[in-house]
Write a protein that holds these residues in place. Structure first.
Motif, PDB file in Angstrom:
ATOM      1  N   VAL B 146       0.867  -1.180   0.000  1.00 49.92           N
ATOM      2  CA  VAL B 146       0.000   0.000   0.000  1.00 49.92           C
ATOM      3  C   VAL B 146       0.903   1.229   0.000  1.00 49.92           C
ATOM      4  CG1 VAL B 146      -1.817   1.244   1.246  1.00 49.92           C
ATOM      5  CG2 VAL B 146      -1.747  -1.256   1.287  1.00 49.92           C
ATOM      6  N   LYS B 147       0.727   2.064  -1.019  1.00 48.96           N
ATOM      7  CA  LYS B 147       1.603   3.229  -1.141  1.00 48.96           C
ATOM      8  C   LYS B 147       1.005   4.422  -0.417  1.00 48.96           C
ATOM      9  CE  LYS B 147       3.669   1.813  -5.480  1.00 48.96           C
ATOM     10  NZ  LYS B 147       3.743   2.025  -6.925  1.00 48.96           N
ATOM     11  N   LEU B 148       1.870   5.189   0.214  1.00 46.65           N
ATOM     12  CA  LEU B 148       1.415   6.393   0.915  1.00 46.65           C
ATOM     13  C   LEU B 148       1.962   7.645   0.215  1.00 46.65           C
ATOM     14  CD1 LEU B 148       1.919   5.137   4.583  1.00 46.65           C
ATOM     15  CD2 LEU B 148      -0.259   5.449   3.404  1.00 46.65           C
ATOM     16  N   ILE B 149       3.224   7.924   0.428  1.00 40.40           N
ATOM     17  CA  ILE B 149       3.829   9.101  -0.198  1.00 40.40           C
ATOM     18  C   ILE B 149       4.943   8.628  -1.119  1.00 40.40           C
ATOM     19  CG2 ILE B 149       5.065  11.262   0.199  1.00 40.40           C
ATOM     20  CD1 ILE B 149       3.764  11.397   2.957  1.00 40.40           C
ATOM     21  N   GLU B 150       4.846   9.034  -2.374  1.00 44.91           N
ATOM     22  CA  GLU B 150       5.864   8.603  -3.338  1.00 44.91           C
ATOM     23  C   GLU B 150       6.859   9.706  -3.673  1.00 44.91           C
ATOM     24  OE1 GLU B 150       4.616   5.410  -6.362  1.00 44.91           O
ATOM     25  OE2 GLU B 150       2.894   6.735  -6.154  1.00 44.91           O
ATOM     26  N   LYS B 151       6.419  10.948  -3.440  1.00 46.43           N
ATOM     27  CA  LYS B 151       7.312  12.069  -3.781  1.00 46.43           C
ATOM     28  C   LYS B 151       8.136  12.431  -2.544  1.00 46.43           C
ATOM     29  CE  LYS B 151       5.437  15.366  -6.371  1.00 46.43           C
ATOM     30  NZ  LYS B 151       4.378  16.363  -6.705  1.00 46.43           N
ATOM     31  N   ILE B 152       9.406  12.168  -2.631  1.00 50.01           N
ATOM     32  CA  ILE B 152      10.309  12.393  -1.491  1.00 50.01           C
ATOM     33  C   ILE B 152      11.420  13.334  -1.924  1.00 50.01           C
ATOM     34  CG2 ILE B 152      11.962  11.259   0.048  1.00 50.01           C
ATOM     35  CD1 ILE B 152      10.162   8.692  -0.398  1.00 50.01           C
ATOM     36  N   LYS B 153      11.730  14.279  -1.067  1.00 53.67           N
ATOM     37  CA  LYS B 153      12.906  15.108  -1.338  1.00 53.67           C
ATOM     38  C   LYS B 153      13.615  15.421  -0.033  1.00 53.67           C
ATOM     39  CE  LYS B 153      10.676  19.659  -1.332  1.00 53.67           C
ATOM     40  NZ  LYS B 153      10.499  20.904  -2.062  1.00 53.67           N
TER      41      LYS B 153
END
Lengths: 145, 159
Positions: B146-153
């Motif tokens: 289950v994906k939550l946050i895919e955009k990481i910086k």
């Protein structure tokens, strides 16, 4: 005195089963040998994560950066620091540009040691950003536990 | 009828020694170079260099801030998500992210969905950063992820 000729009895073992087994072993190791492991570096122990899976297809235009525990950066067999990494990246980018691609098309694969300082990894990303690189992949070992 | 002078059948035996030598050399080579493959994967981070002409930023587009603090030895001492203190518990971090993101499951387009900015102390061990990325990226439900946050910086490094 009559001497009778004695025939020496040579016991020859049948080598066929042994050769069969050895050939099977060779076939086993040949199938399992992994030449793609050239990406790995002995000085880097990757952190683990349960979420990652091996990519279905290889990343395009990869630039593999190993970050060791003491913060040294290894690119293409040469060791760099954050201060001179730009030189190594420029060389890699020259190859990518020669193929008609831009730095934004390249993928920087960061293989950092699990105990290295997070700041060192951030510095690597910062230097790469200065070279107009923008796609990064933080490489992690799959945790199957 | 008696047959005289019958010659013994000549046996031609191939000398196997050299072949076995080479085969064993090959076997030793493969055994020595054999290494069990460790499965590896990537967390993708897309971080273009921020431009100065970005102008006014909409508050709704601000990334979720994750602050990770460490002691001098690099051990994690605190996790803070948008000013919410979570101790050093990654499960709490994940539950809080689930509460924040809710059912806003990212679509098929990888560019959609909320963004998180990781601001970490310089000496924090990288392993803890990966643990926190794992916690905010998603979780396993059986064989499904289950994906939550895919955009990481990452924020700017703290010296």
């Amino acid at each position: 005195m009559q001497v009778k000729s004695r025939k020496v009895d040579l016991a020859e073992g049948d080598l066929t089963p042994m050769i069969d087994m050895v050939f099977q072993l060779i076939a086993f190791f040949m199938v399992l040998i992994n030449f793609a492991q050239t990406e790995a570096n002995d000085r880097v122990v990757l952190p683990q994560s349960v979420l990652v899976k091996p990519p279905e297809e290889a990343l395009q235009f990869p630039i593999v950066l190993h970050v060791t525990q003491d913060g040294a950066i290894i690119l293409g067999g040469d060791s760099y620091t954050v201060d001179n990494l730009r030189i190594g990246l420029s060389r890699e980018l020259a190859v990518i540009r020669a193929e008609g691609k831009s730095p934004a098309d390249a993928n920087v694969i960061i293989r950092a040691h699990k105990d290295t300082a997070a700041g060192d990894v951030q510095e690597v990303i910062r230097v790469a950003q200065d070279q107009e690189l923008e796609r990064f992949a933080l490489r992690v070992k799959e945790d199957r536990s | 009828m008696k047959v005289r002078n019958r010659q013994e059948a000549v046996k031609h035996e191939v000398n196997m020694t050299s072949m076995i030598d080479i085969v064993f050399l090959l076997l030793v080579f493969f055994v020595m170079t054999f290494k069990i493959v460790e499965m590896e994967g990537d967390f993708s981070v897309r971080m273009p260099l921020a431009s100065d002409e970005s102008g006014a930023v909409d508050d709704t587009e601000l990334p979720i801030k994750l602050r990770l603090r460490a002691d001098d030895s690099g051990m994690l001492t605190s996790i803070q998500l948008n000013e919410i203190s979570l101790g050093v518990d990654f499960a709490s971090l994940q539950n809080t992210v689930i509460g924040l993101v809710g059912s806003a499951v990212p679509g098929d387009d990888a560019g959609e969905g909320p963004e998180i900015e990781i601001d970490t102390d310089f000496h924090l061990r990288y392993e803890h950063v990966i643990e926190s990325i794992t916690a905010v990226s998603g979780y396993k439900e059986g064989d499904q992820t289950v994906k939550l946050i895919e955009k990481i910086k990452f924020a700017k490094p703290r010296r």
